[in-house]
Scaffold this motif. Structure first.
Motif, PDB file in Angstrom:
ATOM      1  N   ASN A 112       0.818  -1.213   0.000  1.00 55.56           N
ATOM      2  CA  ASN A 112       0.000   0.000   0.000  1.00 55.56           C
ATOM      3  C   ASN A 112       0.850   1.261   0.000  1.00 55.56           C
ATOM      4  O   ASN A 112       0.432   2.288  -0.531  1.00 55.56           O
ATOM      5  CB  ASN A 112      -0.932  -0.007   1.215  1.00 55.56           C
ATOM      6  CG  ASN A 112      -2.162  -0.856   0.987  1.00 55.56           C
ATOM      7  OD1 ASN A 112      -3.169  -0.405   0.458  1.00 55.56           O
ATOM      8  ND2 ASN A 112      -2.085  -2.114   1.387  1.00 55.56           N
ATOM      9  N   ALA A 158       0.648   4.367  -2.658  1.00 55.46           N
ATOM     10  CA  ALA A 158       0.665   5.776  -2.267  1.00 55.46           C
ATOM     11  C   ALA A 158       1.770   6.532  -2.999  1.00 55.46           C
ATOM     12  O   ALA A 158       1.590   7.680  -3.415  1.00 55.46           O
ATOM     13  CB  ALA A 158       0.844   5.897  -0.754  1.00 55.46           C
ATOM     14  N   LEU A 198      -3.801  12.743  -0.031  1.00 55.78           N
ATOM     15  CA  LEU A 198      -4.096  11.319   0.052  1.00 55.78           C
ATOM     16  C   LEU A 198      -2.801  10.508   0.116  1.00 55.78           C
ATOM     17  O   LEU A 198      -2.689   9.562   0.901  1.00 55.78           O
ATOM     18  CB  LEU A 198      -4.926  10.890  -1.155  1.00 55.78           C
ATOM     19  CG  LEU A 198      -5.521   9.481  -1.107  1.00 55.78           C
ATOM     20  CD1 LEU A 198      -6.469   9.340   0.080  1.00 55.78           C
ATOM     21  CD2 LEU A 198      -6.266   9.172  -2.411  1.00 55.78           C
ATOM     22  N   ASN A 199      -1.819  10.888  -0.701  1.00 60.46           N
ATOM     23  CA  ASN A 199      -0.528  10.213  -0.664  1.00 60.46           C
ATOM     24  C   ASN A 199       0.129  10.338   0.691  1.00 60.46           C
ATOM     25  O   ASN A 199       0.610   9.359   1.267  1.00 60.46           O
ATOM     26  CB  ASN A 199       0.398  10.786  -1.741  1.00 60.46           C
ATOM     27  CG  ASN A 199       1.867  10.544  -1.439  1.00 60.46           C
ATOM     28  OD1 ASN A 199       2.547  11.438  -0.928  1.00 60.46           O
ATOM     29  ND2 ASN A 199       2.347   9.357  -1.725  1.00 60.46           N
ATOM     30  N   ALA A 256      -1.788   8.326   3.380  1.00 52.98           N
ATOM     31  CA  ALA A 256      -1.601   6.887   3.257  1.00 52.98           C
ATOM     32  C   ALA A 256      -0.182   6.476   3.652  1.00 52.98           C
ATOM     33  O   ALA A 256       0.006   5.492   4.377  1.00 52.98           O
ATOM     34  CB  ALA A 256      -1.889   6.450   1.820  1.00 52.98           C
ATOM     35  N   SER A 257       0.817   7.223   3.184  1.00 54.92           N
ATOM     36  CA  SER A 257       2.202   6.895   3.527  1.00 54.92           C
ATOM     37  C   SER A 257       2.411   6.915   5.030  1.00 54.92           C
ATOM     38  O   SER A 257       2.996   6.000   5.612  1.00 54.92           O
ATOM     39  CB  SER A 257       3.166   7.877   2.848  1.00 54.92           C
ATOM     40  OG  SER A 257       3.109   7.758   1.454  1.00 54.92           O
ATOM     41  N   PHE A 295       0.470   3.945   6.927  1.00 53.83           N
ATOM     42  CA  PHE A 295       1.076   2.619   6.808  1.00 53.83           C
ATOM     43  C   PHE A 295       2.461   2.570   7.436  1.00 53.83           C
ATOM     44  O   PHE A 295       2.871   1.528   7.962  1.00 53.83           O
ATOM     45  CB  PHE A 295       1.105   2.189   5.343  1.00 53.83           C
ATOM     46  CG  PHE A 295      -0.255   1.886   4.780  1.00 53.83           C
ATOM     47  CD1 PHE A 295      -0.965   0.773   5.216  1.00 53.83           C
ATOM     48  CD2 PHE A 295      -0.848   2.724   3.844  1.00 53.83           C
ATOM     49  CE1 PHE A 295      -2.224   0.494   4.714  1.00 53.83           C
ATOM     50  CE2 PHE A 295      -2.103   2.452   3.342  1.00 53.83           C
ATOM     51  CZ  PHE A 295      -2.799   1.340   3.774  1.00 53.83           C
ATOM     52  N   SER A 305      -6.494  -2.715   4.887  1.00 54.52           N
ATOM     53  CA  SER A 305      -5.848  -1.690   4.061  1.00 54.52           C
ATOM     54  C   SER A 305      -6.892  -0.841   3.341  1.00 54.52           C
ATOM     55  O   SER A 305      -6.770   0.380   3.266  1.00 54.52           O
ATOM     56  CB  SER A 305      -4.909  -2.345   3.047  1.00 54.52           C
ATOM     57  OG  SER A 305      -3.869  -3.039   3.693  1.00 54.52           O
ATOM     58  N   TRP A 309      -7.698   3.314   3.652  1.00 53.34           N
ATOM     59  CA  TRP A 309      -7.874   4.249   2.542  1.00 53.34           C
ATOM     60  C   TRP A 309      -9.218   4.977   2.648  1.00 53.34           C
ATOM     61  O   TRP A 309      -9.292   6.192   2.395  1.00 53.34           O
ATOM     62  CB  TRP A 309      -7.789   3.506   1.210  1.00 53.34           C
ATOM     63  CG  TRP A 309      -6.410   3.139   0.788  1.00 53.34           C
ATOM     64  CD1 TRP A 309      -5.808   1.924   0.915  1.00 53.34           C
ATOM     65  CD2 TRP A 309      -5.433   3.981   0.160  1.00 53.34           C
ATOM     66  NE1 TRP A 309      -4.535   1.947   0.417  1.00 53.34           N
ATOM     67  CE2 TRP A 309      -4.277   3.196  -0.052  1.00 53.34           C
ATOM     68  CE3 TRP A 309      -5.432   5.312  -0.234  1.00 53.34           C
ATOM     69  CZ2 TRP A 309      -3.129   3.715  -0.654  1.00 53.34           C
ATOM     70  CZ3 TRP A 309      -4.287   5.822  -0.836  1.00 53.34           C
ATOM     71  CH2 TRP A 309      -3.151   5.036  -1.041  1.00 53.34           C
ATOM     72  N   LEU A 347      -9.210   7.714   5.174  1.00 53.82           N
ATOM     73  CA  LEU A 347      -8.454   8.890   4.763  1.00 53.82           C
ATOM     74  C   LEU A 347      -9.285   9.864   3.930  1.00 53.82           C
ATOM     75  O   LEU A 347      -8.998  11.066   3.901  1.00 53.82           O
ATOM     76  CB  LEU A 347      -7.222   8.474   3.951  1.00 53.82           C
ATOM     77  CG  LEU A 347      -6.094   7.793   4.731  1.00 53.82           C
ATOM     78  CD1 LEU A 347      -5.056   7.238   3.762  1.00 53.82           C
ATOM     79  CD2 LEU A 347      -5.446   8.770   5.698  1.00 53.82           C
TER      80      LEU A 347
END
Length: 339
Positions: free
Chosen positions: A64, A68, A105-106, A109-110, A113, A144, A148, A151
């Protein structure tokens, strides 16, 4: 009609770059990040799917992060193009909103995780043998997807309305949407950084107290847990500090200082894009099998042999054995730390 055009011109005026040389350099850096990041992440994606089979190696969270990173890499050409046009943002509102949505969003997510990986490592080292919620979560790929989805409510506000330079907080017309966006921005960095720092300190302290096993292998284990903290500190924390400084001078209406603060913030934001290049190092630290699969696929044979020989020389023992109450117990030193 004239009033609306005037308002748009006023907004775009604040988005003009103040130093063409600085943004030409930043545009070149972004182009380099894209040229390096695209093939690198494509190769990582290939390994995860076709060679490493991430779904069998309990590495769904790592996969994931790759996804991202692709969101970030897709945004880089558009960001570089805006800088080349002399604008900190695209003149088109929909493009500006889409870019900020993807970047938020990137980043979310980064960070999510990476924090999950740190927590998993924390429980596996500090509370070895105890059942924990992270261990349960990482075995379920559906989690996962839930992350997402969670987010999205934090990212949607970037699409709600038109906003100056995609961050209008501190101007006279800012509203609750701008305030919420700033809260999300800082909370996504500050809170996870505290969690990661705590996990890292506890893990390093725990590993230093161990008296069994090789020192070289213990150092490798500490590299595994420190890698996430270093990446976070280099890529995410500096732009948060710069953002806080920018908002401070803007609210104080120090116009000359704001010109400098904007350039520093944009430069450190570009630095944060480097996480799409550094994340593969985290994959190698987290899972030696991934590193072996990547080297086998893309590394020249002669160089691969040398790297394997050097790795074997420093880590000749996979497990260490200790005796307790007349029983011989095998203690894996690295496998427990893999995700």
């Amino acid at each position: 009609m004239g009033t609306n055009a005037s308002a748009v011109d006023h907004q775009l005026h604040h988005c003009n770059i103040s130093n063409a040389v600085t943004y030409d350099v930043l545009s070149g850096i972004i182009a380099g990040q894209f040229l390096l990041g695209l093939p690198l992440n494509l190769s990582v994606l290939y390994i995860f799917i076709f060679r490493f089979k991430f779904w069998k190696n309990k590495s769904v969270f790592l996969f994931n992060i790759v996804v991202a990173d692709f969101l970030l890499v897709a945004c880089l050409p558009f960001k570089a193009y805006s800088y080349q046009l002399g604008q900190r943002r695209s003149p088109k509102d929909w493009m500006c909103k889409a870019m900020l949505f993807m970047l938020f969003l990137n980043r979310g997510a980064s960070v999510a995780f990476l924090v999950t990986l740190s927590l998993d490592r924390y429980f596996n080292v500090v509370h070895l043998g105890r059942r924990n919620f992270v261990m349960v979560l990482k075995k379920s790929p559906e989690i996962s997807g839930v992350i997402w989805l969670l987010l999205l409510p934090l990212t949607i506000p970037t699409m709600v309305k038109s906003f100056e330079c995609c961050n209008s907080y501190g101007r006279d017309d800012h509203d609750i949407t701008d305030t919420f966006r700033e809260i999300v921005f800082f909370s996504q960095i500050v809170i996870p950084f505290v969690v990661i720092l705590y996990c890292t300190v506890r893990i390093v302290h725990r590993l230093r107290k161990k008296t069994v096993g090789e020192k070289a292998r213990l150092r490798r284990a500490m590299c595994v847990v420190v890698a996430v903290a270093v990446l976070f500190s280099v890529c995410f924390l500096p732009c948060a500090v710069a953002r806080a400084a920018l908002l401070f001078v803007r609210l104080k209406e120090w116009q000359e200082a704001e010109v400098v603060a904007v350039q520093v913030y944009d430069a450190l934001m570009v630095l944060s894009f480097t996480d799409c290049l550094l994340d593969p190092l985290v994959y190698c630290f987290c899972h030696s099998s991934f590193k072996d699969a990547y080297l086998n696929a893309f590394c020249p044979a002669f160089l691969h042999k040398r790297l394997r020989k050097a790795d074997t020389a420093t880590t000749t023992i996979t497990t260490t054995t200790t005796t307790s109450a007349g029983r011989s117990v095998s203690l894996p030193m690295v496998e427990k730390l893999q995700v």
